[in-house]
Motif scaffolding. Structure first.
Motif, PDB file in Angstrom:
ATOM      1  N   GLN A  69      45.911  82.844   1.694  1.00  0.00           N
ATOM      2  CA  GLN A  69      45.865  81.490   2.087  1.00  0.00           C
ATOM      3  C   GLN A  69      47.238  80.774   1.660  1.00  0.00           C
ATOM      4  OE1 GLN A  69      43.003  78.604   1.039  1.00  0.00           O
ATOM      5  NE2 GLN A  69      44.075  76.885   2.048  1.00  0.00           N
ATOM      6  N   ASP A  70      48.225  80.378   2.385  1.00  0.00           N
ATOM      7  CA  ASP A  70      49.779  80.191   2.067  1.00  0.00           C
ATOM      8  C   ASP A  70      49.766  78.581   2.017  1.00  0.00           C
ATOM      9  OD1 ASP A  70      52.045  80.225   1.142  1.00  0.00           O
ATOM     10  OD2 ASP A  70      52.852  81.007   2.841  1.00  0.00           O
ATOM     11  N   ILE A  71      50.140  77.923   1.080  1.00  0.00           N
ATOM     12  CA  ILE A  71      50.244  76.552   1.211  1.00  0.00           C
ATOM     13  C   ILE A  71      51.778  76.159   0.953  1.00  0.00           C
ATOM     14  CG2 ILE A  71      47.833  75.931   0.240  1.00  0.00           C
ATOM     15  CD1 ILE A  71      49.087  75.109  -2.234  1.00  0.00           C
ATOM     16  N   THR A  72      52.011  75.177   1.571  1.00  0.00           N
ATOM     17  CA  THR A  72      53.508  74.611   1.493  1.00  0.00           C
ATOM     18  C   THR A  72      53.681  74.043   0.264  1.00  0.00           C
ATOM     19  OG1 THR A  72      52.896  72.535   2.353  1.00  0.00           O
ATOM     20  CG2 THR A  72      53.448  74.189   3.889  1.00  0.00           C
ATOM     21  N   HIS A  73      54.907  73.732   0.026  1.00  0.00           N
ATOM     22  CA  HIS A  73      55.448  73.242  -1.079  1.00  0.00           C
ATOM     23  C   HIS A  73      54.894  71.699  -1.335  1.00  0.00           C
ATOM     24  CE1 HIS A  73      58.267  73.085  -4.573  1.00  0.00           C
ATOM     25  NE2 HIS A  73      58.512  71.859  -4.234  1.00  0.00           N
ATOM     26  N   GLU A  74      54.933  70.934  -0.219  1.00  0.00           N
ATOM     27  CA  GLU A  74      54.366  69.616  -0.178  1.00  0.00           C
ATOM     28  C   GLU A  74      52.913  69.628  -0.314  1.00  0.00           C
ATOM     29  OE1 GLU A  74      56.533  70.898   2.186  1.00  0.00           O
ATOM     30  OE2 GLU A  74      58.349  69.923   1.520  1.00  0.00           O
ATOM     31  N   GLU A  75      52.182  70.525   0.106  1.00  0.00           N
ATOM     32  CA  GLU A  75      50.621  70.501  -0.023  1.00  0.00           C
ATOM     33  C   GLU A  75      50.454  70.896  -1.586  1.00  0.00           C
ATOM     34  OE1 GLU A  75      49.158  72.255   4.382  1.00  0.00           O
ATOM     35  OE2 GLU A  75      49.974  73.477   2.734  1.00  0.00           O
ATOM     36  N   ALA A  76      51.293  71.600  -2.052  1.00  0.00           N
ATOM     37  CA  ALA A  76      50.863  71.973  -3.602  1.00  0.00           C
ATOM     38  C   ALA A  76      51.167  70.771  -4.368  1.00  0.00           C
ATOM     39  CB  ALA A  76      51.869  72.839  -3.996  1.00  0.00           C
ATOM     40  N   GLU A  78      50.669  67.679  -3.242  1.00  0.00           N
ATOM     41  CA  GLU A  78      50.311  66.488  -2.663  1.00  0.00           C
ATOM     42  C   GLU A  78      48.884  65.902  -3.636  1.00  0.00           C
ATOM     43  OE1 GLU A  78      47.198  66.863   0.567  1.00  0.00           O
ATOM     44  OE2 GLU A  78      49.161  66.712   1.399  1.00  0.00           O
ATOM     45  N   ASN A  79      48.203  66.447  -4.345  1.00  0.00           N
ATOM     46  CA  ASN A  79      47.123  66.068  -5.402  1.00  0.00           C
ATOM     47  C   ASN A  79      47.648  65.793  -6.868  1.00  0.00           C
ATOM     48  OD1 ASN A  79      45.212  65.673  -3.319  1.00  0.00           O
ATOM     49  ND2 ASN A  79      44.830  67.900  -3.355  1.00  0.00           N
TER      50      ASN A  79
END
Length: 95
Positions: A69-76, A78-79
């Motif tokens: 699963q690859d997440i974007t920089h912004e998603e990382a 986000e929380n």
């Protein structure tokens, strides 16, 4: 071989333990049970049996390192409680 009170006293001294008389008697019983079990194991014929080093014959049973699963920089970010555009913000720990 049997464990007596003198042996328990030596072991307790080496382990820096203080045992009451009741605890010593309990320890004597437990240690004699352990030695009895070891005597039982020594009765087994193990001639011709190779000693085990590992419980399996598998060599280097590693899995492939696959990105699932690859997440974007912004998603990382986000929380994160505190962050700027690119990094997590944490309290300063080194003065």
């Amino acid at each position: 071989m049997t464990i007596d009170e003198e042996t328990v006293d030596k072991i307790a001294h080496l382990a820096r333990l203080e045992l009451s008389d009741d605890e010593k008697q309990e320890m004597i019983g437990d240690m004699n049970k352990i030695l009895g079990f070891m005597d039982k194991l020594n009765e087994i014929d193990t001639a011709g049996i190779e000693p085990l080093i590992y419980m399996t014959n598998e060599v280097n049973g590693f899995r492939e390192d696959v990105v699932k699963q690859d997440i974007t920089h912004e998603e990382a970010l986000e929380n994160a409680p505190k962050h700027d555009k690119d990094f997590f913000l944490v309290a300063k720990v080194i003065g």
